[in-house]
Enzyme design. Sequence first.
Site, short mmCIF file in Angstrom:
data_model
loop_
_atom_site.label_atom_id
_atom_site.label_comp_id
_atom_site.label_asym_id
_atom_site.label_seq_id
_atom_site.Cartn_x
_atom_site.Cartn_y
_atom_site.Cartn_z
N ARG A 20 0.83 -1.20 0.00
CA ARG A 20 0.00 0.00 0.00
C ARG A 20 0.86 1.24 0.00
O ARG A 20 1.75 1.39 0.84
CB ARG A 20 -0.90 0.03 1.24
CG ARG A 20 -1.98 -0.97 1.09
CD ARG A 20 -3.04 -0.83 2.15
NE ARG A 20 -3.78 -2.07 2.15
CZ ARG A 20 -4.71 -2.39 3.01
NH1 ARG A 20 -5.02 -1.54 3.95
NH2 ARG A 20 -5.33 -3.55 2.93
N SER A 111 -8.14 -1.10 0.63
CA SER A 111 -9.15 -1.44 1.63
C SER A 111 -9.81 -0.23 2.28
O SER A 111 -10.45 0.55 1.61
CB SER A 111 -8.51 -2.35 2.67
OG SER A 111 -9.47 -2.82 3.54
N HIS A 112 -9.60 -0.07 3.59
CA HIS A 112 -10.30 0.98 4.33
C HIS A 112 -9.60 2.34 4.21
O HIS A 112 -10.09 3.32 4.76
CB HIS A 112 -10.37 0.58 5.81
CG HIS A 112 -9.02 0.28 6.39
ND1 HIS A 112 -8.32 -0.86 6.07
CD2 HIS A 112 -8.22 0.99 7.22
CE1 HIS A 112 -7.16 -0.85 6.69
NE2 HIS A 112 -7.07 0.26 7.39
N LYS A 124 -2.51 -6.57 -3.99
CA LYS A 124 -2.22 -7.75 -3.20
C LYS A 124 -2.41 -9.00 -4.04
O LYS A 124 -3.19 -9.02 -4.99
CB LYS A 124 -3.07 -7.66 -1.93
CG LYS A 124 -4.09 -8.64 -1.66
CD LYS A 124 -4.79 -8.24 -0.38
CE LYS A 124 -6.22 -8.70 -0.52
NZ LYS A 124 -6.79 -9.17 0.70
N ASP A 276 -16.39 -1.90 4.09
CA ASP A 276 -15.27 -1.00 3.80
C ASP A 276 -14.98 -0.90 2.30
O ASP A 276 -15.74 -1.42 1.48
CB ASP A 276 -14.02 -1.43 4.56
CG ASP A 276 -13.42 -2.71 4.01
OD1 ASP A 276 -14.18 -3.53 3.46
OD2 ASP A 276 -12.20 -2.90 4.12
N ASP A 278 -13.06 -2.33 0.13
CA ASP A 278 -13.00 -3.53 -0.70
C ASP A 278 -13.97 -4.62 -0.26
O ASP A 278 -13.89 -5.76 -0.75
CB ASP A 278 -11.57 -4.07 -0.75
CG ASP A 278 -11.04 -4.47 0.61
OD1 ASP A 278 -11.48 -3.88 1.62
OD2 ASP A 278 -10.19 -5.38 0.67
N ASP A 280 -14.46 -6.32 2.54
CA ASP A 280 -14.18 -7.46 3.43
C ASP A 280 -14.46 -7.17 4.89
O ASP A 280 -14.46 -8.09 5.71
CB ASP A 280 -12.74 -7.99 3.22
CG ASP A 280 -11.67 -6.94 3.40
OD1 ASP A 280 -12.01 -5.77 3.67
OD2 ASP A 280 -10.48 -7.29 3.26
N ARG A 281 -14.71 -5.90 5.23
CA ARG A 281 -15.01 -5.58 6.64
C ARG A 281 -16.51 -5.37 6.83
O ARG A 281 -17.23 -5.10 5.87
CB ARG A 281 -14.30 -4.30 7.05
CG ARG A 281 -12.82 -4.42 7.05
CD ARG A 281 -12.20 -3.17 7.62
NE ARG A 281 -10.74 -3.33 7.62
CZ ARG A 281 -9.93 -2.72 8.45
NH1 ARG A 281 -10.40 -1.86 9.33
NH2 ARG A 281 -8.63 -2.94 8.39
N THR A 343 -2.18 -10.86 13.62
CA THR A 343 -3.08 -9.98 12.87
C THR A 343 -2.88 -10.14 11.37
O THR A 343 -1.75 -10.20 10.89
CB THR A 343 -2.80 -8.52 13.28
OG1 THR A 343 -3.18 -8.38 14.65
CG2 THR A 343 -3.55 -7.54 12.43
N LYS A 375 -11.76 -12.31 4.60
CA LYS A 375 -12.87 -11.88 5.43
C LYS A 375 -13.95 -11.34 4.51
O LYS A 375 -13.66 -10.96 3.37
CB LYS A 375 -12.44 -10.88 6.48
CG LYS A 375 -11.72 -9.64 5.97
CD LYS A 375 -11.21 -8.85 7.17
CE LYS A 375 -10.60 -7.53 6.76
NZ LYS A 375 -9.14 -7.65 6.54
N ARG A 495 -1.41 1.01 17.38
CA ARG A 495 -2.70 0.46 17.82
C ARG A 495 -2.51 -0.15 19.20
O ARG A 495 -1.58 -0.95 19.40
CB ARG A 495 -3.18 -0.63 16.87
CG ARG A 495 -3.30 -0.19 15.41
CD ARG A 495 -4.26 -1.12 14.68
NE ARG A 495 -4.13 -1.03 13.23
CZ ARG A 495 -4.61 -0.02 12.49
NH1 ARG A 495 -5.21 1.01 13.07
NH2 ARG A 495 -4.47 -0.02 11.17
C1 VG1 Z 1 -5.38 -3.79 9.73
C2 VG1 Z 1 -6.13 -4.60 10.76
C3 VG1 Z 1 -6.01 -6.07 10.46
C4 VG1 Z 1 -6.52 -6.34 9.05
C5 VG1 Z 1 -5.78 -5.47 8.06
C6 VG1 Z 1 -6.31 -5.59 6.65
O1 VG1 Z 1 -4.01 -4.12 9.76
O2 VG1 Z 1 -5.65 -4.31 12.06
O3 VG1 Z 1 -6.73 -6.80 11.43
O4 VG1 Z 1 -6.34 -7.69 8.71
O5 VG1 Z 1 -5.89 -4.10 8.43
O6 VG1 Z 1 -7.65 -5.25 6.60
P1 VG1 Z 1 -2.93 -3.18 10.50
O7 VG1 Z 1 -1.60 -3.82 10.23
O8 VG1 Z 1 -3.08 -1.82 9.94
O9 VG1 Z 1 -3.31 -3.20 11.94
V1 VG1 Z 1 -8.28 -4.62 5.18
O10 VG1 Z 1 -9.91 -4.58 5.34
O11 VG1 Z 1 -7.39 -3.13 5.22
O12 VG1 Z 1 -7.74 -5.59 3.97
CO CO Z 2 -10.78 -4.26 3.56
#
Ligand code: VG1
Ligand code: CO
Length: 542
Positions: A20, A111-112, A124, A276, A278, A280-281, A343, A375, A495
Amino acid sequence: MTKIEAPVYKDQIPGTSGLRKKVKHFRQPGYLENFIQSIFNAIAPCTGKTLVIGGDGRYFNRQAIQVIIKMAVANNFKKLLIGQGGILSTPAASCVIRKYKADGGIILSASHNPGGPDQDFGVKYNTGSGAPAPEALTADIAKHTREIRHYNIVKIDDIDLDIIASCRRSNTQIDIISAVDDYARLMATLFDFTVIRSLLSGHSFKMCFDAMHAVTGDYARTIIEQQLGAPKGTVINAVPLPDFGGGHPDPNLVYARELVERMQAGSGISLGAASDGDGDRNMILGEGFYINPCDSLAVIAANAQLLPAFKSGLTGVARSMPTSRALDRVASALDIDCYETPTGWKYFGNLLDAGKIQICGEESFGTGANHVREKDGLWAVLCWLNILAVKGKTPEQVMRSHWKSYGRDYFTRHDYEGIDLDDAENMFNTLQEKLPALAGQTFGSHRVGQADNFSYVDPVDNSLSSNQGVRLLFENNARAVFRLSGTGTSGATLRIYFDRFEHAGGNLDLDPQAALNSLIECADEIAGINAFTGRSKPDVIT
Ligand code: VG1
Ligand code: CO
């Protein structure tokens, strides 16, 4: 086919979920191309292979897909399956890879993270099981990015991504497929659509699904409105936009504010949900009632036997380490295995493939199961709909009765975003040095029982993943976990996760921030968050 000399970029190291970076970063000469060729080099030979391609529709998605098509043709792939309009949600991509027995897939998403010319982009790679590339493969891809000399590309016109059709370029067949159909069909096999349909078309139950101008818009409209009969308008912000309407497509109480406001007590809307960038959330809300993702996961596992997909029961479940232990309590009541992984969804892949688990999830609004290897936001919403329809209860009633039988794991996550990288590292190094001496020390009302940095040995392939987060385990069974995000694109995001258990006879109605307050203070005392980062409060609390 043209071989183009590749400049080496030293920062092409995939994080928690792919590579990313800012769009501008991806647009440097050869940057995207080098990373794609490095994926191809890592999975070589590409000859004869089938590749799925799709993304969340964010800015730069279409241009990137055209580049990937031209490179895939040059690398002699046999077949490309591409979502119409260049769209595939992350779970839909996983579904398509599995259904058509493709060798892998490239998902374009951050993603988010926000989208737009000045925002984020991501790439990815998922393997033939539909799962995110395991650590060994991402490390190999990163190694190739440092050794790359040239990339292969053909000079052809852009492919029309908007019309479902097949064409051939050199040895490669290119199929533009529906982004939604395969996924929607799969969902219909997992849930009792009849019972959900009668719930959604009745007058007493209203729901609101916020697609946050992101990829789930079409999926949610097709499934929730067209197939399950919810009234038009049930899905809001349903049109995917390249910049997600300027928002942050992250379904939590802070960024999904519109939904939270619509779901206030008295709104008459029984179920609120959001997904979110993409897809998956997921976030689940009742009327004026927030359901924490850790609890949502536990509720789904506890009620799995109500879902057709799990009629014959579960053999195991899994959660990421920082996720609360609400799931563990369900597993022990069901007498099934419960695994604790680092994670990131990639760590669930082996457990799912080996049939050791059927349902898994993360505190970060991620819940999923063995139907795909990602997810799956909409899947989680359908789980809730199915459970509510069978039980004839509201989300709040289901949640409260769950706590009454299992007790409640109070949980919160505090994020400090965009902090200075050096400050974050200093804080972590200092904390790490303190760990061996912490056990036995008391901070406020909390005595440290164990302090370590989590490592995980995969029970299927025995691979070791270390440095997965600092854990402070207290003797009263409370926890504080510290991690640095692996998905951010500017500075560091710290976090901190807090959880503690309240047994079924205790006070189950506290506000989580209040319930965890002394733990939060104690973690700050131990780690010196304020002293190291200069921040007095988190940017996002979930
Ligand atoms: C975050 C979340 C993690 C999740 C990842 C991808 O990662 O904490 O639980 O699997 O995002 O989610 P990090 O390393 O920023 O804590 V998604 O929906 O961005 O593919
Ligand atoms: Co996502």
